[in-house]
Design an enzyme around this catalytic site. Structure first.
Site, mmCIF file in Angstrom:
data_model
loop_
_atom_site.group_PDB
_atom_site.id
_atom_site.type_symbol
_atom_site.label_atom_id
_atom_site.label_comp_id
_atom_site.label_asym_id
_atom_site.label_seq_id
_atom_site.Cartn_x
_atom_site.Cartn_y
_atom_site.Cartn_z
ATOM 1 N N TYR A 4 0.915 -1.365 0.163
ATOM 2 C CA TYR A 4 0.012 0.005 0.152
ATOM 3 C C TYR A 4 0.879 1.219 0.154
ATOM 4 O O TYR A 4 1.554 1.528 0.883
ATOM 5 C CB TYR A 4 -0.806 0.162 1.152
ATOM 6 C CG TYR A 4 -1.832 1.206 1.362
ATOM 7 C CD1 TYR A 4 -1.996 1.981 0.204
ATOM 8 C CD2 TYR A 4 -2.635 1.344 2.575
ATOM 9 C CE1 TYR A 4 -3.131 3.011 0.521
ATOM 10 C CE2 TYR A 4 -3.497 2.451 2.732
ATOM 11 C CZ TYR A 4 -3.611 3.149 1.651
ATOM 12 O OH TYR A 4 -4.708 4.226 1.573
ATOM 13 N N LYS A 49 -1.629 -1.360 -4.089
ATOM 14 C CA LYS A 49 -2.640 -0.250 -3.746
ATOM 15 C C LYS A 49 -1.893 0.967 -4.026
ATOM 16 O O LYS A 49 -1.333 1.440 -3.032
ATOM 17 C CB LYS A 49 -3.385 -0.560 -2.526
ATOM 18 C CG LYS A 49 -4.410 0.646 -2.416
ATOM 19 C CD LYS A 49 -5.002 0.518 -0.981
ATOM 20 C CE LYS A 49 -6.259 1.688 -0.922
ATOM 21 N NZ LYS A 49 -6.737 1.828 0.313
#
Length: 301
Positions: free
Chosen positions: A143, A171
């Site tokens: 992320y 992400k």
């Protein structure tokens, strides 16, 4: 053999539309696991084909390890789509413990944020993920969200991360579409947009899906957007993106995503109690009105 159907999108290993699900709480601040199960079931019925729990929108900074583990178990009991658990911290040892316990609880993958606040070097970032990789048995989603972490993961670090056994996806909440092109091509990792407003642009450069806040109310049109793009119907995808833009602005525009996601569920009649743990405060009357108006303009209420 193929059926001759055009497909522009690569397969999405953890789903195409994944809400970063809120963590419902009772008026006394306890996690409401029954409400979490009901919301998860509804999000899947809406069109979500993956669920992220224990993310920032799920108030992960204020929930405890045992609550995170129980939330994974509760959601896994009631949905038949991939359940990903947030398991990131700025403390590598704590991150490793979260990864181990949430994957043991049944998480199909773990979302691990780049260490925040301490602003480690690129070597420190790599070593953080390397330690997580050594303890993982399930896929890891990196992320990358510099606006919250204070540090950017560089291309060369991505290339090294992609060589780790369990790192499978990203992400991307950098807002850097041009940079994502090279990162994705050089690593071969599955790319997920971390910004609702950039879902369509990210699909256009090879992303496979979105980890979303507005999907608490807009999973159905987001699914249709992805299907239209996949089939080469770019005009329809564009039309849907414009349609849901007021909802995206209402939910994300002020930067209080966890608050406004609970507001959206409340306005849908899916969440009675919008209690949150400090330092977040549940939506006030003005925020509820803002979300209600945005959802109405998007045709979602």
């Amino acid at each position: 053999m193929t059926d001759g159907t055009i497909h522009l999108l690569d397969p999405a290993p953890f789903g195409r539309v994944l809400p970063a699900m809120v963590t419902p709480m009772k008026p006394n601040g306890d996690v409401d696991f029954d409400a979490a199960q009901a919301i998860a079931r509804q999000l899947v019925a809406d069109g979500s084909d993956g669920i992220l729990v224990n993310g920032t929108t799920g108030e992960s900074p204020t929930t405890h390890m045992e609550e995170k583990v129980e939330l994974v178990k509760a959601v896994k009991e009631v949905v038949d789509v991939p359940v990903i658990s947030g398991a990131g911290s700025n403390d590598t040892a704590h991150t490793v413990r979260m990864v181990e316990q949430t994957q043991e609880a049944g998480a199909d993958a773990v979302l691990v944020v780049c260490p925040y606040y301490s602003r480690p070097s690129q070597e420190g970032i790599f070593c953080h993920y390397q330690a997580v990789d050594e303890s993982a048995t399930k896929p890891i989603i990196v992320y990358d969200v510099p606006s919250r972490t204070g540090v950017k993961i560089q291309l060369e670090t991505y290339e090294r991360l992609a060589e780790l056994e369990h790192v499978k996806a990203v992400k991307d909440a950098t807002g850097d579409i041009a940079g994502a092109v090279r990162k994705r091509l050089n690593t071969g990792l599955a790319w997920y947009s971390g910004d609702d407003s950039l879902f369509l642009p990210f699909l256009s450069i090879g992303a496979v899906g979105v980890i979303s806040v507005v999907a608490h109310a807009a999973a159905a049109p987001m699914k249709r957007l992805a299907e239209a793009f996949d089939a080469g119907d770019i005009q329809t995808a564009q039309q849907i993106a414009v349609q849901i833009a007021p909802a995206i602005e209402a939910v994300n525009g002020d930067g209080f995503q966890a608050v406004m996601a609970k507001a959206a569920l409340h306005e849908r009649g899916l969440l009675d109690c919008t209690e949150m743990r400090l330092p977040n405060i549940g939506p006030n009357a003005d925020q509820l009105i803002k979300v209600r108006e945005g959802l109405k303009k998007a045709g979602l209420l």
